[in-house]
Each structure stands twice: as structure tokens, then as C-alpha cells.
Design a protein around this motif. Structure first.
Motif, mmCIF file in Angstrom:
data_model
loop_
_atom_site.group_PDB
_atom_site.id
_atom_site.type_symbol
_atom_site.label_atom_id
_atom_site.label_comp_id
_atom_site.label_asym_id
_atom_site.label_seq_id
_atom_site.Cartn_x
_atom_site.Cartn_y
_atom_site.Cartn_z
ATOM 1 N N GLN A 1 24.125 -3.974 9.399
ATOM 2 C CA GLN A 1 23.559 -4.479 8.152
ATOM 3 C C GLN A 1 22.558 -3.528 7.517
ATOM 4 N N LYS B 1 24.220 -5.839 15.157
ATOM 5 C CA LYS B 1 24.088 -6.471 13.840
ATOM 6 C C LYS B 1 23.115 -5.688 12.959
ATOM 7 N N GLU C 1 22.377 -8.134 18.909
ATOM 8 C CA GLU C 1 21.412 -8.018 17.811
ATOM 9 C C GLU C 1 21.288 -6.566 17.340
ATOM 10 N N LEU D 1 32.519 -7.887 16.069
ATOM 11 C CA LEU D 1 31.193 -8.407 15.755
ATOM 12 C C LEU D 1 31.252 -9.813 15.159
#
Length: 725
Positions: A628, A624, A621, A573
């Protein structure tokens, strides 16, 4: 003088001034380059003769190969030529020491080395490729003439390094001192112009006045600029310390601009799909936000974006981004009042999510551009390099062609004992190396053969009918100058570069006198015959042995392009976004150039790039957001929506590995299932998340679905049936 005659003369003078200005803008740089080539070549030849080097023509040939219109290119090419020459000379000495007077082992070993170097040249397509080319044919040029006298191998390598070093020294000095053309100036100009062009494309697209072909052509231009700017950046590091201190920011700018174009392409194509579906209610809801963005970008259309302009753009984007959140809330309230369907609400959220991300990426790009005004800046810290991709089969094909040519011609030379066979093998190796990294080696080698043939006729006339009657170095330069001017002019034109290289390099090889000149017509004719035969064999090898502009290569590069989705699914990533963006564009740039003259193939490749970028970027995306998002450890693996996204990833991998109707249907079902799992997230799991996280995940999943259903994408042929949105 009559008034009519006076007016006519004034009009003629005006036309002459216009013609002169046009010439200065277009051909002025070319003639400066030609003058510098002549000055460097003749100065090198004079010094080599005064220093009594064995082959002054070798030093002159170095000038022809190294010289470029911009000084940064000369420095970069000279640097890699030195490295390549040293590596090639060392390998030749090693092979000669291992196989003295043993041609059965020396020739295959040399062919293997040349093939490896040609493959490396195809793998690294910047000036690093030139170092590989030199490493290959330097070993051949130094070793083949002394094959029967191995005791002279080391001395021959030393002389060659000295001759090439002299040519490089003079070339760099002339390029830097005489009317220098800076590569850093070209880089700045390209950076300043790029955003103005993009702003024009974006404004036209947001207004709905941009047709598909023009939009695709603009993206092809942005792809070529991204690849070219990376090459320019690596060159400016050799000539400009100011640009070298900004190297990290330049890489960052290039990466961020690629992200901006990808994000805008996704937004534009989603809007086009909504317009094609006739979603009037959604288009009306999106119009205010898009109109504000259009007004913001319009002042920058076709303008140079200086550092001060970039700073102003940063402030405007920051204000727009803050106001966008409030505007979206108001628009969403009005949109909900019209009782939209679940699919329409997903379209609304997805469009504004893409718009917000586009503004955020554009803001970061403007910040980096504005930071170039500072000598040092925190944004210089960037550890995501540009990633160039080359199919290993392409590199292997270049290596096989070069090795096969050397083995074939070398074997013929040894079996026939033709005195000019060494020249034929040598020139064929040089030609194979120089044409290895070109999109069409067959065409390049054939053009070089034609230029060499013309140089043979001119060289025969000058060698036997002019040189014996002249006295002094000045007259020698006067006689050689017309040939070099013609060769340099042709070499400066991309369509005729092969003719120019053949005329410059191989006219100098066969016709420029050495310190000890022998007037032997038999040797002269046989040497030129060997040169032309060697080049024609290279052209034939380029057309027969895995030609790079054939259908098999387009298919392999298209396959590699589709594999970028798998890279987005499984790559590390950190730095994944930059590597994905640069790799995708690098593959398209190669394939698009190799498919020159076949617009249908090129258009299909561009469409594959769009769908790969859309889905690959959405996958990154998604990854991610999952990485997160805060989550309770007990629920990390058991959440149904995470499992559904993993299943969707496997289905997308199968689809892009092997596009088919069944795989396309499986991918659609998997995406629909993932969307439903996100929507059905119950309260015990949902309370561990920010609501906006799940909404963003849902938006990216919905965008992947709309991309799979796009009737204009290459996946449309695999859909099998039309699906309702």
C-alpha cells in the motif's frame, strides 16, 4: 408439629428444589433428547413394519445415528446422510455391474472406495464427514449381503434408500416438533458470552495479574470456540433463515475475533518481555495508554455482549481511538525528554503500534457484532471463508486403516466360507467408518465392541425368552425401551459415547425383529460373534496402522503449524489474514485434541501457535504496508530496505522449516539488517513515503526480533546463546 421438625422439613424441601433446578439445568436437556430418540425410533419402526419394508431395523438404526439434541444438527446430519446413502448405493450398483460374481476384483474395489471415503471423512471434520462415512459403508452394507446374487443389487439399494429416507423423515419431524432445541440459540449464546470472557482475560493481562498457564488455557478455549462456532454456523443454515441471512457476518465476526485475539496476544507477550527485562522507563511510559484501555474493557468483563452493547462499545472504541493519537504524541514527547536509547524508542513505537492496531481490530469486530441487529447490512459482504487444514498423511492413514480392515476380514470370510463372515466384514466396515473421524479410533472401536457385547447378552435374553411371549407392538416397545434409554444416555456423554453407539446401533442390528423374524440361536450367536470380532479388529487396526494419537502425528501437525509462517510469506495477499488465522487455529485444535492426556505436549503446541501467530501476523502486516505504500517506479526494486526484508523472509522460512541454532542466528542477523536498512533510508527514497509507513515497518520488524528472542518460546532452544536486546 415442633418448630425444630418444621424447620427441618423446610430445609429438606429447599434442598429438593435446589436439586430439581440443578437437574433441570444439567440433565433436563439429556432426558428430553432421550424421549425424542424413543419417540422417533418407535414411530419409525411402526411405520416400517406397516409399510412392510424388508428390514425395519435399518430405518430404526438411522434414527439412532441421525438423532442429536439440537434440531439444526439433525437437519445437517440428515442432509449429508441422504447424499452419502445415494452416493454409496450408486457406487455399489456400479461395482456390482462391473464385477458380477468376481470377488477377486469386487472386494479390492470396494475396499478402495471405503478407504477413499474414510480419508474424505478425516479431511472434512464437520457433518460433511458424515456424508463420506455413509458413502463408504452404505456401499458395503448394500453390496456384501448380495455378493452372490448380483441380480438383487439394484433392488437392495432401492430398499435401503427407502428405509433410510423413512428414518430421516421421522427424525427431522420429531426433532423439529417435539420440544425443539435450536442450534441458532446455542450460537447466539456462544457469541454473546465470548467477548465477556475475552474482556476478563484482557483486563487481567493488562494489569499484570494473569499467569502464563491461565493465559494459555484461555487461548486454547478461544481456539476451540472459533472452530466450534464455524461448525455451528454451518448447522444453523439448515434451520434458521434469520441466521442464514447473517451467515457472511458470522464468518466475518469469527475471523475478526481471531484477529483480535492474535493482536492482543502479541501486545501482551511484548509487554511481558518488557516487564521481564525490567524496562521500567518504557513500562512507565506505556502505563497511561494501557490504563485507559483497561477502564474501557472493564464494564464488559463476564457480561453478555448484546447487539445494543456492541453498538455502545463501537462508540466508546471510536472515541478512544481518536484520543489515543493525541495521547501517544504527548507520551512520546515526555518519553523523548528522558533521552531513551534507540532500542527503547523502538519498544515504545512497537507497543503503541500494536495497541492502536488492536483497538482498530476490536472496533471492526464490535461493528460487525452490532450489525447483527439489522436484517441486511453492508458488512454481510465478506469473501474470506474459514479455512480448515488437515495433514494429508492423517487422511491417508484413516483410509488405509479402513481399506485394510475390509480387505483382511473380507478375504477371511471368502476363504473360510463362514456364514456370519459377511456380518463380521459389514460391521467392521461400519465401525471403521464411524470411528474414522474420532481422535482415538482404537478407543472408540473398543467401546463399541463392549456396548455390543452387553447388547448381545440382553438381546439373547429378550429374543428367545421375552419376544415369543409378547403380543402387539406396544409390548414390543415396552421391552425395547430400557435398552434404548440406557444406550441414548451413554451416547449423550462424550466419555462413553462409544458404549452408547454400540448398544443402540448393534443391539438394533442383531436383536430388533424384522417383519419376518427367525428364532435361530446358532445364527444369532454367530452374528454377534462376528460383530464383536470385526470391532476388535478395527480397534487393533487403530492401534497398529498409523494411530492418530501417536507422536508421529503431533510432529507432523507441529510441522504444519510452523509452515503457516511460510504461508504468510508466500500466500496471496487478498484474504491472507483470515486464511492464516483460521488455518493456524484449526491445526492447533486438531493437535491439541490428539495429544489429550499429555499436558507437556499440549503446552508445547500452544507455544508454537503463539510464536507462529506473532511472526506470521507481523509478516502479513509488513506485506500490506509494502503493497500500500506509495513508491516511485524507479525505486520499487532497488530500495535496500525492501531487499533486506525479502532476505529476512527467506531466513525466517528456513528457521521455521528446520529450527536450529544456525538458522535462528541467520534469522536474527537478517532482521537486524532489515531494521538498519529501514533506519538508513535516505532522503531521495524517504520523500516518496509517509513517515508513519516507515515507522510501522520498523515496528513490525522490531516485534519479529523480540519474538525471536523470547526466552519462553519454542525457538528458545534454538537460540544457542542469549542475545542482548
Amino acid at each position: 408439629m415442633s418448630p425444630v421438625l418444621w424447620a427441618w422439613r423446610q430445609l429438606q424441601a429447599l434442598e429438593w428444589r435446589r436439586a430439581l433446578n440443578t437437574w433441570a439445568r444439567t440433565d433436563g436437556v439429556t432426558w428430553v433428547y432421550i424421549f425424542k430418540v424413543l419417540a422417533a425410533a418407535f414411530l419409525t419402526l411402526w411405520l416400517a413394519m406397516r409399510l412392510e419394508l424388508p428390514q425395519p431395523r435399518t430405518a430404526m438404526i438411522t434414527v439412532f445415528i441421525v438423532m442429536q439434541p439440537q434440531s439444526g444438527h439433525v437437519f445437517a446430519k440428515s442432509f449429508y446422510r441422504v447424499l452419502g446413502t445415494l452416493a454409496g448405493s450408486a457406487m455399489m450398483v456400479l461395482l456390482m455391474a462391473l464385477f458380477p460374481q468376481n470377488t477377486e476384483l469386487f472386494l479390492p474395489s470396494l475396499a478402495l472406495w471405503v478407504g477413499l471415503c474414510a480419508a474424505g471423512a478425516m479431511r472434512y471434520r464437520t457433518f460433511q464427514a458424515y456424508g463420506f462415512v455413509l458413502a463408504g459403508y452404505t456401499a458395503a452394507m448394500t453390496g456384501l449381503p448380495v455378493l452372490e446374487h448380483p441380480d438383487q443389487a439394484f433392488l437392495a439399494a432401492v430398499w435401503r434408500v427407502l428405509e433410510i429416507g423413512l428414518g430421516i423423515l421421522v427424525s427431522t419431524a420429531v426433532s423439529a416438533a417435539v420440544l425443539p432445541q435450536s442450534a441458532s440459540a446455542a450460537l447466539r449464546n456462544a457469541l454473546y458470552q465470548r467477548f465477556g470472557v475475552f474482556a476478563g482475560v484482557a483486563v487481567e493481562a493488562l494489569r499484570g495479574s494473569n499467569d502464563a498457564e491461565r493465559f494459555e488455557a484461555s487461548n486454547v478455549r478461544f481456539v476451540a470456540e472459533a472452530v466450534g462456532l464455524e461448525s455451528l454456523r454451518s448447522v444453523t443454515a439448515f434451520e434458521d433463515p434469520h441466521m442464514r441471512r447473517r451467515s457472511g457476518r458470522l464468518v466475518r465476526m469469527n475471523s475478526e475475533f481471531m484477529g483480535v485475539t492474535t493482536r492482543f496476544n502479541a501486545l501482551y507477550r511484548l509487554l511481558e518481555r518488557l516487564r521481564a527485562r525490567g524496562s521500567t522507563q518504557i513500562n512507565r511510559a506505556l502505563a497511561p495508554g494501557l490504563a485507559t484501555l483497561t477502564e474501557l474493557l472493564e464494564p464488559y468483563v463476564d457480561r453478555l455482549l448484546t447487539d445494543a452493547d456492541a453498538l455502545r462499545l463501537t462508540l466508546e472504541l471510536a472515541a478512544y481511538r481518536e484520543g489515543l493519537q493525541h495521547q501517544v504524541r504527548e507520551l512520546r514527547a515526555d518519553f523523548l525528554a528522558s533521552a531513551p536509547s534507540e532500542a527503547e524508542l523502538l519498544d515504545f513505537h512497537t507497543a503503541f503500534e500494536l495497541l492502536y492496531r488492536f483497538i482498530d481490530d476490536l472496533y471492526n469486530y464490535a461493528q460487525t457484532h452490532a450489525s447483527l441487529a439489522a436484517h441486511t447490512h453492508v458488512r454481510e459482504q465478506w469473501h474470506e471463508p474459514y479455512v480448515a487444514l488437515t495433514n494429508w498423511r492423517v487422511s491417508a492413514a484413516a483410509g488405509v486403516r479402513s481399506a485394510a480392515v475390509l480387505l483382511l476380514l473380507g478375504s477371511y470370510w471368502l476363504l473360510s466360507d463362514w456364514p456370519s463372515g459377511a456380518m463380521m466384514t459389514l460391521i467392521a466396515t461400519v465401525t471403521a467408518g464411524l470411528s474414522a473421524a474420532s481422535p482415538n479410533p482404537r478407543k472408540m472401536a473398543f467401546q463399541m465392541a463392549c456396548g455390543t457385547l452387553f447388547g448381545a447378552f440382553v438381546g439373547f435374553f429378550e429374543t428367545f425368552f421375552v419376544f415369543p411371549w409378547i403380543d402387539g407392538f406396544a409390548l414390543l416397545c415396552l421391552v425395547l425401551a430400557p435398552v434404548f434409554v440406557l444406550g441414548a444416555f451413554l451416547a449423550s456423554r462424550p466419555a462413553y459415547a462409544g458404549y452408547g453407539i454400540g448398544l443402540l446401533v448393534f443391539f438394533a442390528t442383531g436383536s430388533v425383529p424384522n417383519n419376518l423374524t427367525l428364532y435361530n440361536p446358532y445364527v444369532f450367536i454367530n452374528d454377534y460373534l462376528g460383530m464383536i470380532l470385526g470391532m476388535l479388529v478395527c480397534a487393533a487396526a487403530g492401534a497398529i496402522i498409523l494411530p492418530p494419537n501417536s507422536r508421529w502425528l503431533w510432529q507432523r501437525l507441529e510441522h504444519d503449524l510452523r509452515n503457516q509462517v511460510l504461508f504468510a510469506l508466500g500466500g496471496r495477499l487478498r484474504g491472507l489474514g483470515s486464511a492464516f488465522e483460521s488455518g493456524t487455529r484449526d491445526l492447533l485444535h486438531q493437535a491439541y485434541g490428539l495429544a489429550a492426556g499429555k499436558p507437556q505436549v499440549q503446552r508445547e503446541l500452544v507455544r508454537w501457535m503463539f510464536v507462529v501467530q506473532e511472526i506470521g501476523h507481523a509478516i502479513i502486516e509488513l506485506r500490506k504496508e509494502q503493497a500500500q505504500a506509495p513508491v516511485h517506479p524507479a525505486y520499487a526494486e532497488s530500495q535496500p530496505w525492501r531487499q533486506a526484508i525479502r532476505v529476512m523472509g527467506r531466513s525466517l522460512a528456513r528457521l521455521f522449516l528446520q529450527p536450529s541454532a544456525s538458522n535462528h542466528q541467520r534469522a536474527l542477523v537478517a532482521v537486524d539488517h532489515a531494521i538498519s536498512r529501514v533506519q538508513a533510508t535516505d532522503e531521495p527514497f524517504a520523500r516518496h513515503f509517509d513517515t508513519s509507513v516507515l515507522r510501522r515497518v520498523q515496528s513490525y520488524l522490531h516485534f519479529i526480533r523480540t519474538s525471536l528472542l523470547d526466552p519462553h518460546s519454542p525457538l528458545a532452544a534454538a537460540q544457542g546463546a542469549q542475545h542482548a536486546p
